[in-house]
Scaffold this motif. Sequence first.
Motif, PDB file in Angstrom:
ATOM      1  N   SER A 176       0.810  -1.216   0.000  1.00  0.00           N
ATOM      2  CA  SER A 176       0.000   0.000   0.000  1.00  0.00           C
ATOM      3  C   SER A 176       0.845   1.269   0.000  1.00  0.00           C
ATOM      4  O   SER A 176       0.387   2.327  -0.434  1.00  0.00           O
ATOM      5  CB  SER A 176      -0.927   0.001   1.219  1.00  0.00           C
ATOM      6  N   GLU A 177       2.097   1.174   0.476  1.00  0.00           N
ATOM      7  CA  GLU A 177       2.929   2.367   0.600  1.00  0.00           C
ATOM      8  C   GLU A 177       4.011   2.487  -0.476  1.00  0.00           C
ATOM      9  O   GLU A 177       4.570   3.564  -0.661  1.00  0.00           O
ATOM     10  CB  GLU A 177       3.606   2.379   1.982  1.00  0.00           C
ATOM     11  N   VAL A 178       4.301   1.382  -1.186  1.00  0.00           N
ATOM     12  CA  VAL A 178       5.420   1.411  -2.114  1.00  0.00           C
ATOM     13  C   VAL A 178       5.162   2.325  -3.313  1.00  0.00           C
ATOM     14  O   VAL A 178       6.079   2.958  -3.842  1.00  0.00           O
ATOM     15  CB  VAL A 178       5.755  -0.025  -2.584  1.00  0.00           C
ATOM     16  N   THR A 179       3.907   2.457  -3.720  1.00  0.00           N
ATOM     17  CA  THR A 179       3.590   3.301  -4.865  1.00  0.00           C
ATOM     18  C   THR A 179       3.831   4.775  -4.559  1.00  0.00           C
ATOM     19  O   THR A 179       4.134   5.568  -5.460  1.00  0.00           O
ATOM     20  CB  THR A 179       2.134   3.088  -5.305  1.00  0.00           C
TER      21      THR A 179
ATOM     22  N   ASP B 242       7.569   5.121  -5.320  1.00  0.00           N
ATOM     23  CA  ASP B 242       7.822   5.046  -6.760  1.00  0.00           C
ATOM     24  C   ASP B 242       6.517   4.712  -7.450  1.00  0.00           C
ATOM     25  O   ASP B 242       6.001   3.589  -7.324  1.00  0.00           O
ATOM     26  CB  ASP B 242       8.877   3.970  -7.056  1.00  0.00           C
ATOM     27  N   ASP B 243       5.951   5.700  -8.156  1.00  0.00           N
ATOM     28  CA  ASP B 243       4.639   5.490  -8.780  1.00  0.00           C
ATOM     29  C   ASP B 243       4.677   4.540  -9.963  1.00  0.00           C
ATOM     30  O   ASP B 243       3.639   4.235 -10.551  1.00  0.00           O
ATOM     31  CB  ASP B 243       4.025   6.825  -9.197  1.00  0.00           C
TER      32      ASP B 243
ATOM     33  N   ALA C  63      14.596  -0.995  -4.487  1.00  0.00           N
ATOM     34  CA  ALA C  63      14.828   0.375  -4.032  1.00  0.00           C
ATOM     35  C   ALA C  63      13.598   0.937  -3.334  1.00  0.00           C
ATOM     36  O   ALA C  63      13.702   1.537  -2.247  1.00  0.00           O
ATOM     37  CB  ALA C  63      15.218   1.254  -5.220  1.00  0.00           C
ATOM     38  N   ALA C  64      12.423   0.755  -3.939  1.00  0.00           N
ATOM     39  CA  ALA C  64      11.198   1.284  -3.338  1.00  0.00           C
ATOM     40  C   ALA C  64      10.850   0.561  -2.052  1.00  0.00           C
ATOM     41  O   ALA C  64      10.469   1.184  -1.047  1.00  0.00           O
ATOM     42  CB  ALA C  64      10.050   1.176  -4.349  1.00  0.00           C
ATOM     43  N   ALA C  65      10.975  -0.776  -2.060  1.00  0.00           N
ATOM     44  CA  ALA C  65      10.647  -1.556  -0.871  1.00  0.00           C
ATOM     45  C   ALA C  65      11.599  -1.240   0.274  1.00  0.00           C
ATOM     46  O   ALA C  65      11.187  -1.196   1.448  1.00  0.00           O
ATOM     47  CB  ALA C  65      10.682  -3.046  -1.196  1.00  0.00           C
TER      48      ALA C  65
END
Length: 411
Positions: A91-94, A97-98, A147-149
Amino acid sequence: MSTIEQNPVRTTPAPTGGRAPSGAMRTAWAIVAKREILAKIFDKSFLVGTVLTVAVIAGFMVVSAFMEDRTKTYDLVASGADVSFARTLASEVTAVDDKVIVDVRSADSAQAARALVLDDDADVWLHKVGDDWTLTAATEVPDGLQAAASTVVRQSTIATNAQSAGTSVAAIEKGATLKASILKGNADKQGFAKVMGFVLAFLFYMASLTFGMQLAGSVVEEKASRIVEIIATKIPVRQLLIGKILGNTALAVGQMVVYTGIGLIGLSFTQYKSYLPSVSAGIVWFLVFFLLGFLVIACAWAVAGALASRTEDLQQTAMPLTMLMMAMWFAVFLAKGAVLTVLSFVPPFSAILMPIRILDGSAAWWEPVVALLLLIALAGVIVRGAERLYRRSLLQTSGKLSIKQAWSAPE
């Protein structure tokens, strides 16, 4: 006495051989240049090469724009108590990084989750190893996802630890951030300009080699077939040299304008479009330096062709020029700091290096002006020297000539 006898008609004898009238000889270079241009633009290999290069540039831009706008979805599997955190991460990773979307799958056990990854039914497995969260993939964890995670895991873990310690995330992170800054310009813009400078330098290198070899090959072919001896009876050799150089220069510059135009249009569809106004002046400078730099190189290639008597000799007569071109190309990557600054004023290296410095913003306004004047001065010397060498060696067919032999050869 008849009227005809009283007013005889005066006529100028038409030339029956030898050179053209002096007025025509002064503009003979235009005829030669036109012949060079027409011969190339109707040559199938030249047209195919140009179209293929344009297609490659356009294709690269399309792919780059597509990759930037593409959203990638990853299947993430977790088991047991890890599923709750996996859903938080998804839910937060976007927000980080969209372009990254995570779909969470639940497995009955760690072994089942591992099996799903091995069978390619899931991209990664989220689990804990000791106190650390770990992403496990079959062969390679995707960079974008990792990277996003990593950012989400760090933020979530710090928030949990702060709550346990009875403090806030801001208090824990206070003073722990390392920022990067530069004194001149914008870092992202400089990185973009540096890459563009390398691309433009590569185009200069390829154009100089391609058109230069074609020019030298044309000269030695005319010399070996003795056609040049016929041409030399009609127009001055100097006019032949000027026409060949200007014709090939026009083709090279025209091709470069097409390539850079296609590249700039393509960049306008990418995330770098905001940088285009700031680098437009650098691109104009590049085209100016390209024009003068190519004129210098073209003169040298023409001499290399005139020094050879056969096509087989061209490789040896052109060797110094080929080594110079390689040195200029390696300087793009190896020259740094003060060395780069100095070489950006030294012609013909300045034809490549000064536009790079203009693009990355490290050159003061007066530096390209000085470098351009030095390049013009060299161009004048090279043109005069090349004209002498070309004129004195073009009709020498006894064998390969050295520069010293050509310089001292009779007219």
